[in-house]
Design a protein around this motif. Structure first.
Motif, PDB file in Angstrom:
ATOM      1  N   TYR A 150       7.845  -9.134  -0.461  1.00 47.28           N
ATOM      2  CA  TYR A 150       6.556  -8.514  -0.156  1.00 47.28           C
ATOM      3  C   TYR A 150       5.893  -7.886  -1.377  1.00 47.28           C
ATOM      4  O   TYR A 150       4.906  -7.173  -1.255  1.00 47.28           O
ATOM      5  CB  TYR A 150       6.743  -7.483   0.962  1.00 47.28           C
ATOM      6  CG  TYR A 150       7.136  -8.145   2.260  1.00 47.28           C
ATOM      7  CD1 TYR A 150       6.174  -8.640   3.130  1.00 47.28           C
ATOM      8  CD2 TYR A 150       8.474  -8.343   2.582  1.00 47.28           C
ATOM      9  CE1 TYR A 150       6.528  -9.289   4.300  1.00 47.28           C
ATOM     10  CE2 TYR A 150       8.844  -8.990   3.754  1.00 47.28           C
ATOM     11  CZ  TYR A 150       7.868  -9.456   4.604  1.00 47.28           C
ATOM     12  OH  TYR A 150       8.217 -10.120   5.770  1.00 47.28           O
ATOM     13  N   THR A 152       4.882  -5.686  -4.634  1.00 44.17           N
ATOM     14  CA  THR A 152       4.784  -4.252  -4.880  1.00 44.17           C
ATOM     15  C   THR A 152       3.385  -3.787  -4.500  1.00 44.17           C
ATOM     16  O   THR A 152       2.505  -4.592  -4.201  1.00 44.17           O
ATOM     17  CB  THR A 152       5.018  -3.943  -6.368  1.00 44.17           C
ATOM     18  OG1 THR A 152       3.961  -4.542  -7.145  1.00 44.17           O
ATOM     19  CG2 THR A 152       6.361  -4.494  -6.841  1.00 44.17           C
ATOM     20  N   ALA A 153       3.180  -2.483  -4.530  1.00 44.35           N
ATOM     21  CA  ALA A 153       1.848  -1.957  -4.234  1.00 44.35           C
ATOM     22  C   ALA A 153       0.815  -2.497  -5.221  1.00 44.35           C
ATOM     23  O   ALA A 153      -0.340  -2.766  -4.862  1.00 44.35           O
ATOM     24  CB  ALA A 153       1.877  -0.430  -4.271  1.00 44.35           C
ATOM     25  N   PRO A 156       0.957  -7.046  -4.377  1.00 47.62           N
ATOM     26  CA  PRO A 156       1.475  -7.303  -3.026  1.00 47.62           C
ATOM     27  C   PRO A 156       1.517  -8.788  -2.694  1.00 47.62           C
ATOM     28  O   PRO A 156       0.781  -9.597  -3.261  1.00 47.62           O
ATOM     29  CB  PRO A 156       0.469  -6.569  -2.135  1.00 47.62           C
ATOM     30  CG  PRO A 156      -0.805  -6.597  -2.909  1.00 47.62           C
ATOM     31  CD  PRO A 156      -0.404  -6.482  -4.345  1.00 47.62           C
ATOM     32  N   THR A 158       2.804 -11.389   1.012  1.00 46.47           N
ATOM     33  CA  THR A 158       3.315 -11.372   2.375  1.00 46.47           C
ATOM     34  C   THR A 158       4.296 -12.522   2.570  1.00 46.47           C
ATOM     35  O   THR A 158       4.322 -13.481   1.798  1.00 46.47           O
ATOM     36  CB  THR A 158       2.180 -11.496   3.410  1.00 46.47           C
ATOM     37  OG1 THR A 158       1.496 -12.741   3.211  1.00 46.47           O
ATOM     38  CG2 THR A 158       1.195 -10.338   3.286  1.00 46.47           C
ATOM     39  N   ALA A 167       3.060  -5.750   5.932  1.00 48.97           N
ATOM     40  CA  ALA A 167       3.687  -5.967   4.629  1.00 48.97           C
ATOM     41  C   ALA A 167       3.794  -4.656   3.862  1.00 48.97           C
ATOM     42  O   ALA A 167       4.797  -4.391   3.192  1.00 48.97           O
ATOM     43  CB  ALA A 167       2.893  -6.994   3.824  1.00 48.97           C
ATOM     44  N   GLY A 168       2.767  -3.812   3.961  1.00 47.28           N
ATOM     45  CA  GLY A 168       2.812  -2.508   3.307  1.00 47.28           C
ATOM     46  C   GLY A 168       3.924  -1.635   3.845  1.00 47.28           C
ATOM     47  O   GLY A 168       4.619  -0.942   3.094  1.00 47.28           O
ATOM     48  N   ARG A 171       7.266  -2.953   2.530  1.00 51.19           N
ATOM     49  CA  ARG A 171       7.486  -2.579   1.134  1.00 51.19           C
ATOM     50  C   ARG A 171       8.029  -1.163   1.010  1.00 51.19           C
ATOM     51  O   ARG A 171       8.758  -0.842   0.075  1.00 51.19           O
ATOM     52  CB  ARG A 171       6.177  -2.694   0.340  1.00 51.19           C
ATOM     53  CG  ARG A 171       5.886  -4.061  -0.211  1.00 51.19           C
ATOM     54  CD  ARG A 171       4.760  -4.035  -1.225  1.00 51.19           C
ATOM     55  NE  ARG A 171       3.482  -3.676  -0.634  1.00 51.19           N
ATOM     56  CZ  ARG A 171       2.663  -4.520  -0.018  1.00 51.19           C
ATOM     57  NH1 ARG A 171       3.008  -5.800   0.092  1.00 51.19           N
ATOM     58  NH2 ARG A 171       1.525  -4.121   0.486  1.00 51.19           N
ATOM     59  N   ARG A 172       7.670  -0.318   1.963  1.00 51.51           N
ATOM     60  CA  ARG A 172       8.130   1.072   1.926  1.00 51.51           C
ATOM     61  C   ARG A 172       9.496   1.250   2.590  1.00 51.51           C
ATOM     62  O   ARG A 172       9.961   2.371   2.762  1.00 51.51           O
ATOM     63  CB  ARG A 172       7.085   1.983   2.575  1.00 51.51           C
ATOM     64  CG  ARG A 172       5.803   2.063   1.744  1.00 51.51           C
ATOM     65  CD  ARG A 172       4.910   3.209   2.192  1.00 51.51           C
ATOM     66  NE  ARG A 172       4.283   2.960   3.491  1.00 51.51           N
ATOM     67  CZ  ARG A 172       3.116   2.316   3.644  1.00 51.51           C
ATOM     68  NH1 ARG A 172       2.480   1.834   2.587  1.00 51.51           N
ATOM     69  NH2 ARG A 172       2.598   2.157   4.851  1.00 51.51           N
ATOM     70  N   ALA A 185      12.050  -6.091   3.851  1.00 47.35           N
ATOM     71  CA  ALA A 185      11.742  -6.540   2.492  1.00 47.35           C
ATOM     72  C   ALA A 185      12.978  -6.471   1.605  1.00 47.35           C
ATOM     73  O   ALA A 185      13.749  -5.519   1.663  1.00 47.35           O
ATOM     74  CB  ALA A 185      10.639  -5.675   1.892  1.00 47.35           C
ATOM     75  N   ASP A 187      14.290  -5.483  -1.746  1.00 50.82           N
ATOM     76  CA  ASP A 187      13.772  -4.474  -2.666  1.00 50.82           C
ATOM     77  C   ASP A 187      13.848  -4.900  -4.120  1.00 50.82           C
ATOM     78  O   ASP A 187      12.968  -4.559  -4.921  1.00 50.82           O
ATOM     79  CB  ASP A 187      14.534  -3.160  -2.468  1.00 50.82           C
ATOM     80  CG  ASP A 187      14.295  -2.569  -1.081  1.00 50.82           C
ATOM     81  OD1 ASP A 187      13.123  -2.358  -0.730  1.00 50.82           O
ATOM     82  OD2 ASP A 187      15.283  -2.346  -0.351  1.00 50.82           O
TER      83      ASP A 187
END
Length: 256
Positions: A150, A152-153, A156, A158, A167-168, A171-172, A185, A187
């Protein structure tokens, strides 16, 4: 309890070599020997996601002579479907039948040469792209969790038809359920970074409840064009950091 999940994509070469050489134990193969060392050192659980075929070999030719060892070590070493073969974005536009056929073929062979206890119920699809019909096929094959990429910020992406919003969240570090499949995701893809970069990223993740790390088989081999001689050292540094920071190893299917 904090946990980490470790998976390896693009596996098939070690199975070809296990079939071509009459080892007394499958752990005489240096690739599996590496994982056994790390299991003893860190309690590591390892999931190997398999191709069905490569040049001159497919899983139907995999020897059954190691089946007892697979079963005896299934508490920490599991196998799953990844793709039919090494090709780019294989299931981006595939319908139900193709994905069901390819997944079923790999799972059938795993059951034959390694036993039911060795079959993982989660995986990472090669390139992490699938149609809705393809995802339905994976569900019907018994897949209950998918790990994806996914980004990174700042960069990004999907996977698996996931919305931008979901997806956001992934990612978290969240795990999201859609029907019978739990999505999460990956990491860190370890072969994309040097050891210092890996440790910097792990430092930013150490407050997570679960961390998912992945590497690819081919970087282990000296004749691969992008061979990474510190393959084992990267893994050792990663798991040492995680264990020292209170994480224990488990399979993804144990946290969904």
């Amino acid at each position: 309890m904090k946990s980490f999940c470790f998976t390896v994509d693009d596996n098939i070469r070690f199975l070809k070599e296990l079939s071509e050489n009459r080892y007394d134990s499958m752990f005489e193969h240096p690739y599996l020997a590496l994982y056994k060392r790390l299991h003893k050192k860190y309690g590591l659980c390892v999931q190997l996601n398999l191709f069905y075929e490569c040049d001159g070999f497919d899983l139907s030719r995999m020897s059954e002579r190691y089946r007892r060892e697979w079963e005896e070590n299934a508490d920490w070493l599991k196998l799953s479907f990844h793709s039919k073969l090494e090709n780019e974005r294989p299931y981006e536009y595939s319908g139900y039948d193709e994905v069901y056929r390819d997944c079923s073929e790999v799972e059938r062979e795993i059951l034959r040469f390694a036993g039911e206890s060795s079959l993982a119920r989660t995986t990472t699809l090669h390139y992490c792209l699938a149609t809705h019909e393809g995802l339905h096929a994976l569900r019907d094959c018994g897949v209950r969790g998918l790990l994806g990429l996914y980004g990174t910020a700042k960069s990004p992406r999907t996977s698996y038809q996931t919305s931008t919003l979901c997806a956001g969240l992934l990612r978290r570090g969240e795990v999201l359920h859609d029907g019978d499949i739990a999505y999460a995701a990956i990491d860190i893809v370890l072969n994309c970074f040097g050891r210092e970069q890996i440790l910097e990223q792990l430092l930013a993740l150490k407050e997570r409840n679960t961390v998912k790390v992945m590497i690819h088989e081919q970087y282990f081999y000296k004749d691969y064009f992008n061979y990474q001689p510190d393959f084992e050292q990267k893994l050792d540094a990663t798991f040492a950091f995680l264990v020292e920071n209170g994480f224990s190893s488990c399979f993804y299917e144990n946290v969904i």
